[in-house]
Design a protein around this motif. Structure first.
Motif, PDB file in Angstrom:
ATOM      1  N   GLN A   1       1.791  -0.067  -6.883  1.00 56.58           N
ATOM      2  CA  GLN A   1       1.007  -0.063  -8.266  1.00 56.58           C
ATOM      3  C   GLN A   1      -0.432  -0.079  -8.251  1.00 56.58           C
ATOM      4  O   GLN A   1      -0.896  -0.630  -7.256  1.00 56.58           O
ATOM      5  N   ARG A   2      -1.028   0.368  -9.408  1.00 58.00           N
ATOM      6  CA  ARG A   2      -2.383   0.184  -9.435  1.00 58.00           C
ATOM      7  C   ARG A   2      -2.886  -1.385  -9.546  1.00 58.00           C
ATOM      8  O   ARG A   2      -2.342  -1.973 -10.081  1.00 58.00           O
ATOM      9  N   GLY A   3      -3.728  -1.713  -8.517  1.00 55.14           N
ATOM     10  CA  GLY A   3      -4.303  -3.263  -8.636  1.00 55.14           C
ATOM     11  C   GLY A   3      -3.451  -3.738  -7.639  1.00 55.14           C
ATOM     12  O   GLY A   3      -3.855  -4.934  -7.283  1.00 55.14           O
ATOM     13  N   HIS A   4      -2.409  -3.263  -7.020  1.00 61.02           N
ATOM     14  CA  HIS A   4      -1.783  -3.834  -6.034  1.00 61.02           C
ATOM     15  C   HIS A   4      -2.355  -3.494  -4.452  1.00 61.02           C
ATOM     16  O   HIS A   4      -3.099  -2.620  -4.480  1.00 61.02           O
TER      17      HIS A   4
ATOM     18  N   MET B   1      -5.118   3.835  -8.258  1.00 61.00           N
ATOM     19  CA  MET B   1      -4.259   4.495  -8.716  1.00 61.00           C
ATOM     20  C   MET B   1      -2.849   4.434  -8.581  1.00 61.00           C
ATOM     21  O   MET B   1      -2.793   3.836  -7.222  1.00 61.00           O
ATOM     22  N   GLU B   2      -1.600   4.771  -8.981  1.00 65.31           N
ATOM     23  CA  GLU B   2      -0.501   4.362  -8.624  1.00 65.31           C
ATOM     24  C   GLU B   2      -0.258   5.377  -7.597  1.00 65.31           C
ATOM     25  O   GLU B   2      -0.413   6.341  -7.771  1.00 65.31           O
ATOM     26  N   LEU B   3       0.175   4.946  -6.326  1.00 62.46           N
ATOM     27  CA  LEU B   3       0.353   5.858  -5.188  1.00 62.46           C
ATOM     28  C   LEU B   3       1.548   5.655  -4.543  1.00 62.46           C
ATOM     29  O   LEU B   3       2.259   4.611  -4.695  1.00 62.46           O
TER      30      LEU B   3
ATOM     31  N   VAL C   1       3.376  -5.562   0.269  1.00 62.22           N
ATOM     32  CA  VAL C   1       2.751  -4.868  -0.862  1.00 62.22           C
ATOM     33  C   VAL C   1       3.059  -5.925  -1.985  1.00 62.22           C
ATOM     34  O   VAL C   1       4.210  -6.598  -1.992  1.00 62.22           O
ATOM     35  N   GLY C   2       1.869  -6.034  -2.634  1.00 64.79           N
ATOM     36  CA  GLY C   2       1.909  -6.942  -3.727  1.00 64.79           C
ATOM     37  C   GLY C   2       0.436  -6.961  -4.454  1.00 64.79           C
ATOM     38  O   GLY C   2      -0.299  -6.134  -3.934  1.00 64.79           O
TER      39      GLY C   2
END
Length: 230
Positions: free
Chosen positions: A18-21, A174-176, A202-203
């Motif tokens: 997710q974006r920002g993770h 961005m969502e990747l 991931v987090g």
């Protein structure tokens, strides 16, 4: 981190971030090589473009504060934590044929789960899980590896660059879709198979390194916001 796995040598893995993770990689043994591919999750035709990443920032390595650009001029991710100081964007991927020649073939018929494939073939299998294929395989960033460029343009792999416990975190802007593996760098001519175990987490991003202030990076981040909120 909300997800944590240990990636064995010679394996590949993929995940939506997710974006920002953050995607955080830790070299557990020292000497790891982790080729990383990034794609926009909603439209994987937009993907990591190593030539634009290097040209826009006038760099020949990836380190803390650097941005990873897509072929659409947007920043896919920024390096928000880095204990290594140099990750290779030049060396590319090795193949099964290369590794068979150097380390001996290990096919499924004889070795079952101990079989080996080269990074190129491993990543192609992983891409296939997301409906992607050969035309979607682009040059990666080889995390934890260092390749120096001499004045005459010769490439020199520097073994022992990464130590046990070294880490890098990529903050998703961005969502990747992230596709990666624990593999052999194509310029690493170690006498024994040198792929190493890697922890993948991931987090929410925990790194504190801000993107290096460059006009191109700021433009790339602004392009992301305009794309998200248009």
């Amino acid at each position: 981190m909300s997800l944590s796995i240990e990636l064995p040598p010679g394996a590949a893995w993929s995940h939506r971030v997710q974006r920002g993770h953050g995607l955080r990689l830790t070299d557990l043994e020292g000497g790891a090589c982790v080729p990383v591919l990034l794609y926009a999750a909603e439209d994987p035709l937009e993907r990591l473009c190593v030539p634009d990443t290097l040209k826009a920032q006038q760099i020949a390595r990836i380190a803390g504060g650097d941005a990873l650009f897509s072929d659409m001029g947007r920043v896919l991710a920024t390096v928000s934590a880095d204990s290594c100081g140099w990750h290779d964007p030049i060396g590319g991927l090795g193949s099964t044929a290369d590794e068979d020649e150097r380390f001996g073939a290990r096919r499924y018929q004889e070795h079952r789960n101990g079989m080996r494939r080269g990074a190129r073939e491993r990543l192609l299998v992983e891409l296939g899980k997301h409906g992607l294929g050969r035309r979607d395989l682009v040059p990666p960033v080889n995390c934890f590896s260092k390749v120096a460029v001499a004045d005459d343009g010769a490439l020199q792999f520097e073994g022992g660059h990464s130590r046990a416990g070294d880490h890098i975190e990529l903050r998703a802007e961005m969502e990747l879709l992230c596709v990666l593996g624990s593999s052999v760098h194509p310029l690493d001519y170690a006498p024994e198979y040198p792929a190493r175990r890697v922890r993948v987490e991931v987090g929410p991003a925990t790194g504190v390194i801000a993107p290096v202030s460059r006009p191109e990076t700021e433009r790339g981040l602004r392009n992301v916001l305009e794309h998200l909120y248009r």
